[in-house]
Design a protein around this motif. Structure first.
Motif, PDB file in Angstrom:
ATOM      1  N   ALA A   1       0.775  -1.206   0.038  1.00 10.39           N
ATOM      2  CA  ALA A   1      -0.016   0.334   0.283  1.00 10.39           C
ATOM      3  C   ALA A   1       0.688   1.393  -0.067  1.00 10.39           C
ATOM      4  O   ALA A   1       0.776   2.736  -0.917  1.00 10.39           O
ATOM      5  N   PRO A   2       1.830   1.408   0.769  1.00  9.15           N
ATOM      6  CA  PRO A   2       3.434   2.940   0.703  1.00  9.15           C
ATOM      7  C   PRO A   2       3.703   2.780  -0.612  1.00  9.15           C
ATOM      8  O   PRO A   2       3.316   4.581  -1.172  1.00  9.15           O
ATOM      9  N   THR A   3       3.809   2.050  -0.747  1.00  7.95           N
ATOM     10  CA  THR A   3       4.953   2.114  -2.214  1.00  7.95           C
ATOM     11  C   THR A   3       3.990   2.229  -3.334  1.00  7.95           C
ATOM     12  O   THR A   3       4.127   3.493  -4.370  1.00  7.95           O
ATOM     13  N   LEU A   4       2.254   2.107  -3.068  1.00 10.20           N
ATOM     14  CA  LEU A   4       1.262   2.585  -4.273  1.00 10.20           C
ATOM     15  C   LEU A   4       1.118   3.713  -4.269  1.00 10.20           C
ATOM     16  O   LEU A   4       1.076   4.185  -5.126  1.00 10.20           O
ATOM     17  N   VAL A   5       0.745   3.923  -3.141  1.00 14.48           N
ATOM     18  CA  VAL A   5       0.076   5.711  -2.620  1.00 14.48           C
ATOM     19  C   VAL A   5       1.659   6.521  -3.303  1.00 14.48           C
ATOM     20  O   VAL A   5       1.515   7.501  -3.765  1.00 14.48           O
ATOM     21  N   LEU A   6       3.079   5.535  -2.882  1.00 13.55           N
ATOM     22  CA  LEU A   6       4.015   6.427  -3.090  1.00 13.55           C
ATOM     23  C   LEU A   6       4.101   7.088  -4.690  1.00 13.55           C
ATOM     24  O   LEU A   6       4.781   7.712  -5.295  1.00 13.55           O
ATOM     25  N   SER A   7       4.446   5.748  -5.341  1.00 13.85           N
ATOM     26  CA  SER A   7       4.122   6.141  -6.353  1.00 13.85           C
ATOM     27  C   SER A   7       3.214   7.259  -7.066  1.00 13.85           C
ATOM     28  O   SER A   7       3.668   7.865  -8.271  1.00 13.85           O
ATOM     29  N   ALA A   8       2.356   7.008  -6.523  1.00 13.30           N
ATOM     30  CA  ALA A   8       0.969   8.030  -7.164  1.00 13.30           C
ATOM     31  C   ALA A   8       1.661   9.147  -6.911  1.00 13.30           C
ATOM     32  O   ALA A   8       1.424   9.703  -7.425  1.00 13.30           O
ATOM     33  N   ALA A   9       2.229   9.337  -5.772  1.00 14.79           N
ATOM     34  CA  ALA A   9       3.029  10.994  -5.283  1.00 14.79           C
ATOM     35  C   ALA A   9       4.058  11.234  -6.713  1.00 14.79           C
ATOM     36  O   ALA A   9       4.265  12.556  -6.579  1.00 14.79           O
ATOM     37  N   ILE A  10       4.507  10.287  -7.510  1.00 11.49           N
ATOM     38  CA  ILE A  10       5.134  10.767  -8.205  1.00 11.49           C
ATOM     39  C   ILE A  10       4.988  10.770 -10.061  1.00 11.49           C
ATOM     40  O   ILE A  10       4.810  11.405 -10.070  1.00 11.49           O
ATOM     41  N   LEU A  11       4.168  10.268 -10.019  1.00 10.79           N
ATOM     42  CA  LEU A  11       3.350   9.291 -11.508  1.00 10.79           C
ATOM     43  C   LEU A  11       2.413  10.718 -11.537  1.00 10.79           C
ATOM     44  O   LEU A  11       1.925  10.708 -12.799  1.00 10.79           O
ATOM     45  N   MET A  12       1.071  11.467 -10.766  1.00  5.41           N
ATOM     46  CA  MET A  12       0.133  12.059 -10.626  1.00  5.41           C
ATOM     47  C   MET A  12       0.512  13.344 -11.218  1.00  5.41           C
ATOM     48  O   MET A  12       0.576  14.382 -11.805  1.00  5.41           O
ATOM     49  N   PRO A  13       1.743  13.822 -10.421  1.00  8.84           N
ATOM     50  CA  PRO A  13       2.462  15.396 -10.505  1.00  8.84           C
ATOM     51  C   PRO A  13       2.856  15.109 -12.054  1.00  8.84           C
ATOM     52  O   PRO A  13       3.015  16.710 -12.652  1.00  8.84           O
ATOM     53  N   ALA A  14       3.616  14.185 -12.224  1.00 10.65           N
ATOM     54  CA  ALA A  14       4.479  14.174 -12.919  1.00 10.65           C
ATOM     55  C   ALA A  14       3.655  14.705 -14.563  1.00 10.65           C
ATOM     56  O   ALA A  14       3.816  15.293 -15.163  1.00 10.65           O
ATOM     57  N   GLY A  15       2.454  14.156 -14.483  1.00  7.00           N
ATOM     58  CA  GLY A  15       1.172  13.726 -15.360  1.00  7.00           C
ATOM     59  C   GLY A  15       1.056  15.152 -15.540  1.00  7.00           C
ATOM     60  O   GLY A  15       0.671  15.739 -16.115  1.00  7.00           O
ATOM     61  N   PHE A  16       0.732  16.192 -14.725  1.00  4.41           N
ATOM     62  CA  PHE A  16       0.518  17.590 -14.762  1.00  4.41           C
ATOM     63  C   PHE A  16       1.050  18.601 -15.482  1.00  4.41           C
ATOM     64  O   PHE A  16       1.192  19.098 -16.282  1.00  4.41           O
ATOM     65  N   PHE A  17       2.919  17.971 -15.066  1.00  8.81           N
ATOM     66  CA  PHE A  17       3.288  18.785 -15.150  1.00  8.81           C
ATOM     67  C   PHE A  17       3.810  18.646 -16.709  1.00  8.81           C
ATOM     68  O   PHE A  17       4.366  19.310 -17.641  1.00  8.81           O
ATOM     69  N   LEU A  18       3.991  17.138 -17.385  1.00 13.27           N
ATOM     70  CA  LEU A  18       4.897  16.650 -18.254  1.00 13.27           C
ATOM     71  C   LEU A  18       3.805  17.059 -19.263  1.00 13.27           C
ATOM     72  O   LEU A  18       3.971  17.427 -20.317  1.00 13.27           O
ATOM     73  N   SER A  19       2.546  17.020 -18.767  1.00 13.32           N
ATOM     74  CA  SER A  19       1.623  16.974 -20.192  1.00 13.32           C
ATOM     75  C   SER A  19       1.282  18.721 -20.375  1.00 13.32           C
ATOM     76  O   SER A  19       0.087  18.551 -21.740  1.00 13.32           O
ATOM     77  N   ALA A  20       1.825  19.353 -19.839  1.00 19.04           N
ATOM     78  CA  ALA A  20       1.886  21.298 -19.965  1.00 19.04           C
ATOM     79  C   ALA A  20       2.649  21.309 -20.789  1.00 19.04           C
ATOM     80  O   ALA A  20       2.583  22.672 -20.640  1.00 19.04           O
ATOM     81  N   ILE A  21       3.621  21.147 -21.164  1.00 18.73           N
ATOM     82  CA  ILE A  21       4.702  21.253 -21.720  1.00 18.73           C
ATOM     83  C   ILE A  21       4.966  22.041 -23.312  1.00 18.73           C
ATOM     84  O   ILE A  21       3.494  20.773 -23.680  1.00 18.73           O
TER      85      ILE A  21
END
Length: 138
Positions: free
Chosen positions: A77-97
């Motif tokens: 569970a913590p690994t999945l949540v911490l993965s989301a903490a990387i993936l979701m912000p990356a999605g926001f930033f990279l999809s707006a470049i």
């Protein structure tokens, strides 16, 4: 706390420096020192906010799962949540470049992958903690 969880927690705490740097970038954008259109500004704000909140949620999940004495799949569970903490912000930033984009690019898929990881981590953690609590009542 397990050694692996101590290492994960230390790494996560270090990521706060990156989140802080993102905040400085966001201040430049909002202050007009970094060019960005309204779409980019909203995605940058969302990425920064998600990073901070999900890192905290990941650390709380790590502490709850580690402290519960549970084992098995709930330990993911913590690994999945911490993965989301990387993936979701990356999605926001990279999809707006790009120069004056009007909509997200293909990196927006990271938002959906991160959302799935977050949902799986919360379900796994929540169910696992409930089951461990019930087992401890017996």
């Amino acid at each position: 706390m397990h050694a692996a969880n101590l290492i994960n927690a230390g790494i996560v705490l270090l990521t706060v420096v990156a989140i802080e740097s993102g905040g400085l970038f966001l201040l430049k954008v909002m202050g007009g020192r970094q060019r960005a259109n309204d779409f980019q500004k909203s995605f940058y704000r969302a990425g920064h906010a998600h990073a901070g909140v999900l890192v905290i949620l990941g650390l709380v999940t790590l502490l709850l799962v580690d402290g519960s004495g549970a084992d098995g799949p709930v330990m993911w569970a913590p690994t999945l949540v911490l993965s989301a903490a990387i993936l979701m912000p990356a999605g926001f930033f990279l999809s707006a470049i790009g120069t004056d984009p009007k909509k997200p690019n293909r990196f927006v898929v990271l938002l959906f992958v991160g959302s799935a990881a977050l949902a799986a981590g919360m379900l796994l953690g929540g169910i696992g903690l409930i089951m461990e609590g019930v087992a401890q009542l017996s």
